[in-house]
Design an enzyme around this catalytic site. Structure first.
Site: not given
Ligand code: MV4
Length: 495
Positions: A115, A199, A234, A291
């Protein structure tokens, strides 16, 4: 390209073979001992057994897959999703063996696989990103200072993580040290890499991703967005295209950003750029998936493109046959992932035999699956049985069609997430389009399914009583109709 090997199983292996067949390309299946009788094995022109059931002895062993190419004369490999699809070491080995990987370069996979390096690459193009640290942080005191600058709540993420693995929300300074130590040790044991970064935590985001396609000549286009906010821990449950919140202006901006992110690694093939969107409709780049994704069909439905064919054409060295301005969104598509899980029992995987398995049919309904009636769902792999996709002229029609298709789907022998999907489709927050990534946690309890079932039973009972009252002359007949009605409700319970 005359023959391709599909390094995958289940619905996605079949999905890929179907497109190859239409293009006149021969297909080779690989399979584990658990998949000897699987549909993807029967569908392929040839099939090679590559080991025992556990995936680390079969579908994850790159050398066995490359050997199967040598054995059959396959010139290219389609990795599907999961397994080896985003593994840069495998991509390099395929290249070194003189074979073609239908996918991006090992270098692009490597950069986007982390990332922090993904964000560093994207930084060159002024892509909006959530405020935070640009590098891995190891010193706790320094990290705490940065966290205070960024502002709480913050999110600690593992650089090597993905799909939500290795993330920790920290609400206040007092919790920071403990959470950071936990995050580092979690990342170390899960990914063999303890690098973490910070973040600002976007508390109620929508998860929106953009499909991109790049050819080997530097042409890159986007195929609009997919909305994936309905997820459970997720694991995505419902995906749709287009998103009900994007304005044409935001869509265009996000699309341009996605193309730039792809350009930052000279992206070749099909890829997905993931964003979060906050309440103000500001969006931020999160990561890129290198992908073909599970949810690619919703993009196919609204663009009319076959993404697998496009991937193959790109791998054959063809120029993209369309430009950005040729692409438009037509209609609306919904996808429900049908898992062999019990929504009434905390979504515990439910294994067993598909005693009944009848898929829905009719206008606007597509089922991508890899099973048939009488088959067993193996315990070794992902519990996804099928993807139920509906298409309509607008979102309302796609939802109505999804509910109709869920009711038509007949699965017995195992519990599935079909009724959970119906709950989502009927929920006012989902119907109105006002939802975020907390949808499931906020609205779903096992009781919500029971209530829906009970309401159905109640309506049926009232209907039966009315029938009895109105047909006094034929009491006998009406009573039997009432019984029939309640049996019908009984049978519908698990549909
Ligand atoms: C985040 C976020 C909020 N703030 N980053 C989840 C999957 C991954 N690709 C990154 N994700 C997230 N990143 C910041 N700065 C919220 C998510 C997020 C998530 C976080 C907690 C619980 C469920 C989630 C579902 C989708 C995305």
């Amino acid at each position: 390209m005359n023959k391709i090997l599909i390094a995958n199983r289940g619905e996605i292996a079949l999905r890929i073979m179907r497109s190859a067949k239409e293009m006149g390309i021969k297909t080779v299946a690989v399979f584990s001992e658990a998949d000897r009788n699987a549909l993807h094995v029967r569908y392929a022109d040839e099939a090679v057994c590559i080991g025992s059931a556990p995936s680390n002895q079969s579908y994850l062993v790159g050398s066995k897959i490359i050997n199967a190419c040598r054995l059959t004369g396959a010139e290219a490999i389609h990795p599907g999703y999961g397994f080896l699809s985003e593994n840069p070491t495998f991509a390099q080995e395929v290249k070194d063996a003189g074979l073609i990987l239908i996918g991006p370069t090992p270098e692009a996979m490597e950069v986007m696989g982390n990332k922090l390096s993904a964000k560093a690459a994207a930084m060159k193009y002024n892509i909006p990103m959530v405020p935070g640290t640009e590098e891995a942080i190891t010193n706790v005191e320094e990290a705490k200072t940065r966290a205070i600058e960024v502002g709480f709540p913050i999110l600690i993420k593992a650089a090597a993580g993905g799909g939500g693995k290795g993330m920790r929300i920290v609400e206040k300074v007092a919790d920071f040290e403990e959470q950071m130590q936990l995050a580092v040790s979690e990342a170390t044991s899960a990914f063999g890499d303890g690098s973490v970064f910070i973040e600002r935590y976007v508390t109620s985001p929508r998860h929106i991703e953009i499909q991109v396609l790049g050819d080997t000549y530097g042409n890159i286009v986007h195929l609009f967005e997919r909305e994936c906010s309905v997820q459970r821990r997720h694991q995505k449950v419902v995906e749709e295209a287009p998103s009900s919140v994007l304005t044409p202006e935001i869509r265009e901006k996000m699309g341009k950003c996605a193309v730039d992110v792809a350009r930052s690694v000279s992206y070749v093939g099909a890829g997905t750029v993931e964003f979060i969107l906050d309440e103000n409709l500001d969006f931020f780049f999160l990561e890129m998936n290198t992908r073909l994704q599970v949810e690619h069909p919703v993009t196919e439905m609204i663009t009319g493109l076959d993404l697998v064919k496009e991937q193959i054409k790109i791998a054959r060295g063809e120029v993209l046959s369309f430009k950005q301005e040729d692409l438009t969104i037509s209609g609306h598509a919904m996808e429900l992932r049908v898992y062999a899980e019990d929504p009434l029992n905390n979504f515990l995987p439910d294994i067993g035999t598909l005693q009944t398995y009848q898929t829905p049919k009719g206008y606007g309904v597509r089922v991508d699956d890899g099973f048939e009636q009488g088959m067993e769902i193996p315990i070794y792999y992902d519990p996804m049985i099928a993807k139920l996709i509906t298409y309509g002229k607008d979102r309302t029609e796609a939802i109505e069609r999804m509910i109709r298709a869920i009711e038509e789907y007949d699965i017995t022998g195992i519990q599935t997430t079909l009724n959970f999907g119906k709950f989502v489709m009927q929920h006012p927050a989902f119907v109105s389009g006002k939802f975020d990534t907390h949808f499931v946690g906020k609205y779903f309890t096992p009781d919500s399914l029971k209530t829906a079932n009970e309401q159905e039973a109640m309506i049926a009972a009232i209907a039966a009583v009315l029938l009895l009252q109105n047909q006094k002359s034929s009491v006998q007949q009406s009573a039997s109709a009432a019984t029939q009605k309640s049996n019908w409700v009984q049978n519908r319970r698990n549909v």
